[in-house]
Write a protein that holds these residues in place. Structure first.
Motif, PDB file in Angstrom:
ATOM      1  N   UNK A 104     -11.302   3.232   1.082  1.00  0.00           N
ATOM      2  CA  UNK A 104     -10.635   3.585   2.329  1.00  0.00           C
ATOM      3  C   UNK A 104      -9.587   4.681   2.127  1.00  0.00           C
ATOM      4  N   UNK A 105      -9.532   5.277   0.942  1.00  0.00           N
ATOM      5  CA  UNK A 105      -8.575   6.340   0.676  1.00  0.00           C
ATOM      6  C   UNK A 105      -7.154   5.858   0.499  1.00  0.00           C
ATOM      7  N   UNK A 106      -6.991   4.587   0.102  1.00  0.00           N
ATOM      8  CA  UNK A 106      -5.658   3.999  -0.068  1.00  0.00           C
ATOM      9  C   UNK A 106      -5.482   3.535  -1.508  1.00  0.00           C
ATOM     10  N   UNK A 107      -4.250   3.426  -1.942  1.00  0.00           N
ATOM     11  CA  UNK A 107      -3.953   2.926  -3.282  1.00  0.00           C
ATOM     12  C   UNK A 107      -2.794   1.935  -3.214  1.00  0.00           C
ATOM     13  N   UNK A 108      -2.757   1.034  -4.204  1.00  0.00           N
ATOM     14  CA  UNK A 108      -1.677   0.042  -4.288  1.00  0.00           C
ATOM     15  C   UNK A 108      -0.505   0.637  -5.063  1.00  0.00           C
ATOM     16  N   UNK A 109       0.688   0.349  -4.615  1.00  0.00           N
ATOM     17  CA  UNK A 109       1.890   0.720  -5.364  1.00  0.00           C
ATOM     18  C   UNK A 109       2.197  -0.416  -6.325  1.00  0.00           C
ATOM     19  N   UNK A 145      -1.502   8.180   4.841  1.00  0.00           N
ATOM     20  CA  UNK A 145      -2.732   8.185   4.041  1.00  0.00           C
ATOM     21  C   UNK A 145      -3.977   7.811   4.831  1.00  0.00           C
ATOM     22  N   UNK A 146      -3.856   7.587   6.140  1.00  0.00           N
ATOM     23  CA  UNK A 146      -5.014   7.171   6.921  1.00  0.00           C
ATOM     24  C   UNK A 146      -5.974   8.343   7.105  1.00  0.00           C
ATOM     25  N   UNK A 147      -7.216   8.140   6.700  1.00  0.00           N
ATOM     26  CA  UNK A 147      -8.230   9.181   6.802  1.00  0.00           C
ATOM     27  C   UNK A 147      -8.733   9.277   8.248  1.00  0.00           C
ATOM     28  N   UNK A 184       0.854  -1.187   0.000  1.00  0.00           N
ATOM     29  CA  UNK A 184       0.000   0.000   0.000  1.00  0.00           C
ATOM     30  C   UNK A 184       0.887   1.233   0.000  1.00  0.00           C
ATOM     31  N   UNK A 185       0.676   2.097  -0.968  1.00  0.00           N
ATOM     32  CA  UNK A 185       1.534   3.264  -1.155  1.00  0.00           C
ATOM     33  C   UNK A 185       1.327   4.282  -0.037  1.00  0.00           C
TER      34      UNK A 185
END
Length: 675
Positions: free
Chosen positions: A439-444, A317-319, A311-312
């Motif tokens: 969840x406001x996250x993206x994969x690298x 990045x935690x909301x 997870x990038x």
């Protein structure tokens, strides 16, 4: 109003004690004594000055040789004394190793943003701040949490004095101080005063009861350190932000984190497959679980395929809004969730690049790495996501297992056909990408890897996995795969793993030669201790994965014996031709095979000291699975023949230790913080 009065009271107490500390030895230990000389070297002595003046007066060759000899002797004497001083300290000689020192930023080119170099401090600060807060404007979907079960509310008892004394006793005095510039040594002196300790406990309890975290504790310094093993350091993403907090606030956070760890572990809110950022769990547990899953399926005639993803920029990045809702789902007391709703907002930081500070920036996203609360909060943030993914897989009849270690995730699929495994992994990756966006996250994608485990002796050419339709790369399996520091090969021989870590340990032993030989430096007893503490653990990292009953370890023993021979020669200062068994006995080193047998037997007990909801306990369960699901990995799902074929650390634990040790629950009410 009560909180403000308490804060003013403790602040005045701290200032008075701090002024006293600055005048005594405790304050003097943290102050660097300025010593001005011609060369500004700590080893420079009066004899060096005299020899230099003699040479400058005469300009003779003899005086020049005398000056060089004097300098050499001064250096030797200074560093010998320094080595002995450090080696004889209470914390031990391992402080001599390089990881005990301050990490410096590497020599880099100018930081670039959109191919434009940052040529001024202002542009550098803006580039770093924007890079570390890229998730600020990402949208989240709070309705995704509706599918997660809400745990019953748990009461929050007031903090006790013992919790603070216990928390601060584990703190290292050499830890970097925060904005208040007070180190842990100072606070250990302060809390010895009962009045000061009572005020600190009152502040912590009042903060929870009022749902308020003082702004004084929300100000931090963010130190920018380089990520290891990067080819270039001209991009802000090649650096990691580490937060230095107010030391008193950090102490209160440590106590709160200890409470949260116990509460969420005891009510089963943390998913079974989460193995990072939690007590009783480690990378070794993750490696043992993965190898058991692979070997148990080999015993059933199936190969294993794994898809690792990252997870990038996970921690930044935690909301905050979503995190508070997750804490409510975890069953925390309402006053605790109100506290965190205030704790997470209106924070500010200034960045520190080497010794250059930046202006203050507002931080409204993420949790800082360096805070005692960041591991447990990040783990809680991912728990609902994993539950939702698991439920989605179950509804779609996708037999995919999940393992998670903080922001490093793993999908495991087991099938006879690699094409079918690739299809399942593709579906799982697509579902994961969509849910992470909620969840406001993206994969690298650049860190996504695929690896297949297979024991076939013939040519092995598994098909690649094409993730381009969902924005990912085309993944081609490699000969080896590194995960959580373990180096896997497709047959689980771990030859490359032992080669890598033994070479690393040998390099450490070679560097230790600078600390002493048979004539000068640290003595043989200190060398022995240094090797046992700093070199041997490196070589034996993850030994539970490859050292078990009837494991083929002849290659591993050969490599480890070479390392032990080098260490024994250095400890004793003997010749290279000395017999191995003799110098090992004189150096006090146990034969490496016997040492492995000893620590392997001790590690078998670990599986029985963990809570009942730990994944190791679930895999050790001898009961047959309730449903005939082909995705069950516990030992009870294996026949006697399959158990014999599986082998491994967990099988040894089951055979040699299961039912022998009495039950022990570290989550019992008696062990709860504040009880």
């Amino acid at each position: 109003m009560t909180l403000q009065i308490l804060i003013l009271s403790i602040t005045s107490t701290i200032l008075s004690i701090n002024s006293g500390l600055s005048s005594n030895k405790c304050g003097q230990k943290t102050q660097k004594k300025s010593r001005i000389s011609k060369h500004s070297k700590q080893w420079w002595s009066n004899s060096c000055s005299t020899a230099l003046n003699n040479y400058r007066t005469s300009r003779s060759r003899e005086n020049w040789k005398s000056f060089k000899a004097t300098v050499k002797e001064a250096k030797r004497s200074f560093f010998d004394n320094k080595i002995q001083e450090i080696a004889n300290k209470s914390q031990g000689p391992w402080e001599l190793m390089n990881w005990a020192k301050k990490r410096k930023l590497p020599a880099t080119k100018a930081i670039k943003v959109n191919d434009m170099p940052c040529l001024s401090p202002e542009s550098l600060w803006l580039a770093l701040h924007n890079s570390f807060n890229t998730a600020l404007y990402r949208q989240v979907n709070p309705s995704a949490l509706n599918k997660v079960e809400c745990k019953p509310r748990q009461t929050w008892t007031p903090f006790s004095r013992f919790e603070f004394v216990s928390a601060i006793s584990k703190c290292v005095n050499s830890s970097a101080p925060g904005t208040d510039k007070m180190i842990w040594h100072h606070w250990k002196l302060i809390i010895k005063n009962d009045k000061c300790l009572s005020k600190i406990v009152n502040i912590a309890n009042t903060c929870i009861n009022l749902g308020h975290w003082p702004k004084y504790f929300k100000v931090s310094t963010t130190v920018v350190i380089p990520k290891p093993n990067k080819t270039l350091y001209d991009n802000p993403k090649a650096f990691c932000p580490i937060v230095l907090l107010n030391t008193l606030g950090k102490l209160i956070e440590k106590v709160i984190a200890e409470r949260l760890q116990h509460l969420v572990a005891s009510n089963d809110f943390i998913h079974l497959s989460q193995l990072g950022g939690l007590k009783f769990k480690s990378t070794t547990d993750a490696g043992v679980v993965l190898t058991h899953i692979i070997c148990s399926r080999w015993a059933k005639g199936r190969s294993t395929s794994s898809l690792a993803f990252d997870i990038s920029q996970f921690f930044p990045s935690l909301n905050h809004r979503l995190l508070v809702l997750i804490l409510e789902k975890a069953g925390l007391d309402a006053k605790v969730t109100n506290f965190f709703a205030n704790y997470l907002i209106q924070r500010s930081t200034n960045y520190l690049w080497n010794n250059l500070p930046s202006p203050s920036f507002e931080v409204n996203i993420g949790v800082g790495q360096g805070s005692a609360l960041s591991p447990i909060l990040s783990t809680l943030y991912l728990s609902p996501l994993i539950y939702i993914i698991e439920k989605r897989f179950e509804n779609l009849n996708l037999l995919i297992s999940i393992l998670s270690f903080v922001d490093d995730g793993l999908f495991v699929v087991q099938n006879k056909s690699f094409s079918i495994s690739n299809s399942l992994l593709f579906c799982g990756y697509n579902i994961l990408s969509n849910l992470l966006n909620s969840f406001g996250l993206i994969i690298k994608h650049s860190k996504t890897e695929i690896f297949h485990f297979n024991r076939s002796h013939g040519p092995f050419n598994p098909p690649p996995l094409d993730l381009t339709p969902i924005g990912g790369p085309i993944l081609c399996p490699k000969d080896s795969w590194r995960y959580l520091g373990f180096i896997f090969d497709r047959k689980l021989s771990f030859h490359k793993h032992i080669d890598y870590y033994v070479n690393k340990a040998i390099s450490t032993v070679k560097c230790m030669k600078l600390l002493g030989n048979s004539v000068r430096g640290i003595n043989p007893l200190q060398k022995h201790l240094l090797y046992r503490c700093c070199a041997l653990p490196i070589a034996l990292y993850g030994f539970q994965l490859w050292f078990y009953n009837k494991a083929p370890v002849s290659y591993h023993m050969k490599i480890l014996n070479k390392m032990q021979r080098r260490a024994a020669i250095w400890i004793l200062g003997t010749f290279k031709t000395s017999p191995l068994e003799g110098i090992k006995a004189l150096a006090g080193l146990m034969p490496i095979r016997f040492h492995l047998q000893k620590i392997a037997k001790r590690s078998l007990i670990h599986s029985f000291k963990v809570p009942e909801n730990h994944i190791l306990k679930k895999l050790l369960n001898d009961d047959p699975p309730k449903s005939k699901s082909s995705n069950s990995h516990n030992i009870g799902s294996l026949t006697n023949r399959q158990k014999y074929l599986t082998k491994g650390h967990l099988i040894d634990s089951n055979i040699k230790s299961y039912g022998i040790f009495p039950s022990f629950s570290p989550l019992d009410l008696e062990f709860s913080p504040g009880h």
